[in-house]
Design a protein around this motif. Structure first.
Motif, mmCIF file in Angstrom:
data_model
loop_
_atom_site.group_PDB
_atom_site.id
_atom_site.type_symbol
_atom_site.label_atom_id
_atom_site.label_comp_id
_atom_site.label_asym_id
_atom_site.label_seq_id
_atom_site.Cartn_x
_atom_site.Cartn_y
_atom_site.Cartn_z
ATOM 1 N N LEU A 391 -20.466 -25.808 7.676
ATOM 2 C CA LEU A 391 -21.661 -27.277 7.964
ATOM 3 C C LEU A 391 -22.833 -26.308 8.239
ATOM 4 N N TYR A 392 -24.063 -26.743 7.623
ATOM 5 C CA TYR A 392 -25.510 -26.351 8.315
ATOM 6 C C TYR A 392 -25.702 -26.632 10.101
ATOM 7 N N ALA A 393 -26.117 -25.219 10.458
ATOM 8 C CA ALA A 393 -25.907 -25.091 11.902
ATOM 9 C C ALA A 393 -27.217 -25.687 12.581
ATOM 10 N N MET A 399 -20.053 -28.996 16.423
ATOM 11 C CA MET A 399 -18.926 -27.937 15.353
ATOM 12 C C MET A 399 -18.116 -27.573 16.669
ATOM 13 N N PRO A 400 -16.786 -27.355 15.938
ATOM 14 C CA PRO A 400 -16.565 -26.613 16.516
ATOM 15 C C PRO A 400 -16.103 -25.225 16.384
ATOM 16 N N ARG A 401 -15.802 -24.388 17.122
ATOM 17 C CA ARG A 401 -15.668 -22.891 17.063
ATOM 18 C C ARG A 401 -15.365 -22.556 15.450
ATOM 19 N N THR A 402 -13.946 -22.866 15.273
ATOM 20 C CA THR A 402 -12.868 -22.103 14.888
ATOM 21 C C THR A 402 -13.707 -22.179 12.926
ATOM 22 N N LEU A 403 -14.228 -23.605 13.087
ATOM 23 C CA LEU A 403 -14.977 -23.995 11.999
ATOM 24 C C LEU A 403 -16.075 -23.080 11.363
ATOM 25 N N PHE A 404 -17.017 -22.759 12.549
ATOM 26 C CA PHE A 404 -18.535 -22.145 12.335
ATOM 27 C C PHE A 404 -17.597 -20.548 11.659
ATOM 28 N N ARG A 410 -19.669 -13.479 7.895
ATOM 29 C CA ARG A 410 -20.475 -12.767 8.059
ATOM 30 C C ARG A 410 -21.057 -12.062 9.182
ATOM 31 N N LEU A 411 -20.482 -13.526 10.464
ATOM 32 C CA LEU A 411 -21.130 -13.657 12.208
ATOM 33 C C LEU A 411 -20.619 -11.772 12.409
ATOM 34 N N PRO A 412 -19.296 -11.537 12.570
ATOM 35 C CA PRO A 412 -19.102 -10.168 13.240
ATOM 36 C C PRO A 412 -20.386 -9.173 12.841
ATOM 37 N N GLU A 413 -20.926 -9.506 11.480
ATOM 38 C CA GLU A 413 -21.913 -8.637 11.600
ATOM 39 C C GLU A 413 -23.059 -8.932 12.113
ATOM 40 N N LEU A 426 -26.986 -24.220 21.304
ATOM 41 C CA LEU A 426 -25.627 -23.628 19.582
ATOM 42 C C LEU A 426 -24.764 -22.609 20.411
ATOM 43 N N SER A 427 -25.468 -21.578 21.017
ATOM 44 C CA SER A 427 -24.964 -20.333 20.570
ATOM 45 C C SER A 427 -23.425 -20.364 22.098
ATOM 46 N N ARG A 428 -24.425 -20.649 22.823
ATOM 47 C CA ARG A 428 -23.284 -21.505 24.020
ATOM 48 C C ARG A 428 -22.151 -21.923 23.804
ATOM 49 N N ARG A 429 -22.431 -22.651 22.541
ATOM 50 C CA ARG A 429 -20.529 -23.841 22.488
ATOM 51 C C ARG A 429 -20.502 -23.146 21.691
ATOM 52 N N LEU A 430 -21.140 -22.199 20.337
ATOM 53 C CA LEU A 430 -20.101 -21.699 19.278
ATOM 54 C C LEU A 430 -20.250 -19.947 19.364
ATOM 55 N N LEU A 431 -20.992 -19.984 20.539
ATOM 56 C CA LEU A 431 -19.986 -17.628 20.639
ATOM 57 C C LEU A 431 -20.142 -17.548 21.779
ATOM 58 N N GLY A 432 -20.136 -18.384 22.935
ATOM 59 C CA GLY A 432 -19.397 -18.298 24.096
ATOM 60 C C GLY A 432 -20.781 -17.757 25.126
#
Length: 433
Positions: A391-393, A399-404, A410-413, A426-432
């Motif tokens: 999905l387009y952020a 969007m659920p974190r699992t789908l993101f 390349r998210l870990p990078e 968005l970052s608090r919702r998807l990245l904590g």
């Protein structure tokens, strides 16, 4: 504190808004916080990528100066708050245009980079970030970084499409493209099913730069639509058409997008475009930005706002997954005025979190009807996840974190380049954080 909403108008949380106007003072301003902060341009993102509820927004609209333009090479240097519209109007009389723009030109350069926006010509020109030669990034510790595809390329790849989380973009150098003028040769081709759409898309790649389709989500039994394509034209002696700016003057008590309005609108739109089929000359503004002349059109969805849902699925899953999503939408009795289907080309993403990938992308607007709408979007998520899509952020609000995590390998990078003083809804919702 001031209430600020994104374009979807789902809510308007309070923010501490600090206006940025002086690039020289910006490192000092960012260093002084208060944290966490987030750069905010025009607020044309649909969800919470541009919001930072109960925290700081650094408003960049005041960073709106052109620095330099070379009309021999097409290199433009400007501050991050400059609008794409103003670039077009400055450079087009000199024979240059932006190679890539999204569906509105009322966005800032910084926002276009942070979301690595795309247009109707991805197969030829890629994303906005592919035409950025340099950018200046200021971190919240006061550090200033100059990066580009051949200078600190890792920082560049993290910042292009990086959702504003690596720092505040202050300035950019853009490579424009030479054009003969503002006109396009365009053609509208009605189609009666998705197989016909994909055939038209495949056969248009070689000869047409811009391709996009409107589809009728409310048509029973099949998915009809209008395939629109365009290519630059050297037409001369044409006068730019007069356009009247309209405005949605108020927020209606209920959404004007509903079962009573959608079906007749879609039928009328399809019939009108069927009668207009064939080739014509079109000015670039109504072709690229059909809604920019209706100011505040997002108000039509009423006080609860709306969700935009844009997905991309790989080429091998494009037909089946698109059919499955449209079937779910039909079963739910939902639909959209603005249902857009197009394809992306075989181009490697420029940014670590850039959205496009080779395949089919479907974008729809849904009035916010609470749990009923969220349940439908969750079912669409399952189809996208199974197809290995994303999905387009820039347009997401739920969007659920699992789908993101599954959609952006390349998210870990990317996380190594985050600025600890920057956050967003968005970052608090998807990245904590």
């Amino acid at each position: 504190m001031r209430q600020v909403s994104s374009w979807g108008r789902l809510d308007a949380p309070a923010h501490r808004v600090i206006r940025l106007t002086d690039p020289e003072r910006l490192p000092e301003q960012l260093r002084s916080g208060p944290f966490p902060g987030l750069a905010y341009g025009m607020g044309r993102s649909y969800g919470d990528v541009c919001l930072n509820p109960d925290n700081t927004l650094w408003e960049t609209a005041g960073l709106d100066h052109f620095v330099a333009f070379d009309d021999r090479s097409g290199l433009l240097v400007c501050e991050a708050g400059v609008l794409l519209r103003d670039i077009q109007r400055l450079t087009l009389p000199r024979g240059w245009m932006l190679p890539v723009t999204p569906g509105t030109q009322l966005v800032t350069v910084g926002g276009a980079i942070a979301n690595d926006v795309h247009g109707k010509n991805h197969h030829l020109q890629g994303t906005f970030g592919e035409h950025v030669r340099r950018l200046t990034l200021v971190r919240t510790d006061g550090t200033t970084l100059e990066c580009g595809p051949d200078q600190q390329a890792d920082w560049f790849a993290a910042t292009v499409g990086g959702l504003g989380l690596t720092g505040v973009i202050v300035r950019a150098e853009l490579q424009l493209r030479r054009v003969a003028g503002p006109w396009l040769e365009t053609e509208a081709l009605p189609f009666e099913n998705l197989e016909a759409f994909f055939s038209l898309a495949d056969h248009s790649v070689a000869g047409w730069e811009h391709t996009v389709s409107w589809i009728d989500c409310m048509a029973s039994g099949h998915t009809r639509g209008v395939f629109m394509r365009g290519r630059p034209s050297a037409a001369e002696g044409r006068r730019r058409p007069r356009t009247r700016m309209l405005r949605m003057p108020f927020v209606p008590p209920v959404s004007l997008v509903n079962a009573l309005s959608l079906r007749p609108f879609n039928q009328l739109y399809y019939l009108l475009n069927t009668r207009r089929r064939g080739r014509t000359l079109t000015h670039y503004e109504p072709f690229f930005y059909p809604l920019d002349n209706l100011l505040d059109w997002n108000r039509m969805y009423g006080p609860r706002g709306f969700y935009q849902y844009q997905s991309v699925v790989p080429q091998d899953a494009g037909l089946d997954s698109t059919k499955a999503m449209l079937a779910e939408i039909s079963r739910a009795g939902e639909g959209s005025f603005l249902a857009v289907l197009k394809t992306f080309g075989e181009r490697a993403p420029i940014g670590m979190l850039s959205f496009p990938q080779a395949g089919a992308t479907l974008a729809l607007d849904f009035p916010n009807r609470g749990e009923r709408t969220l349940a439908l979007l969750a079912r669409l998520d399952a189809i996208v996840l199974e197809a290995r899509g994303r999905l387009y952020a820039a347009k997401d609000a739920r969007m659920p974190r699992t789908l993101f995590e599954a959609g952006y390998p390349r998210l870990p990078e990317f996380l190594h380049y985050r600025d600890p003083g920057i956050s967003s809804g968005l970052s608090r919702r998807l990245l904590g954080h």
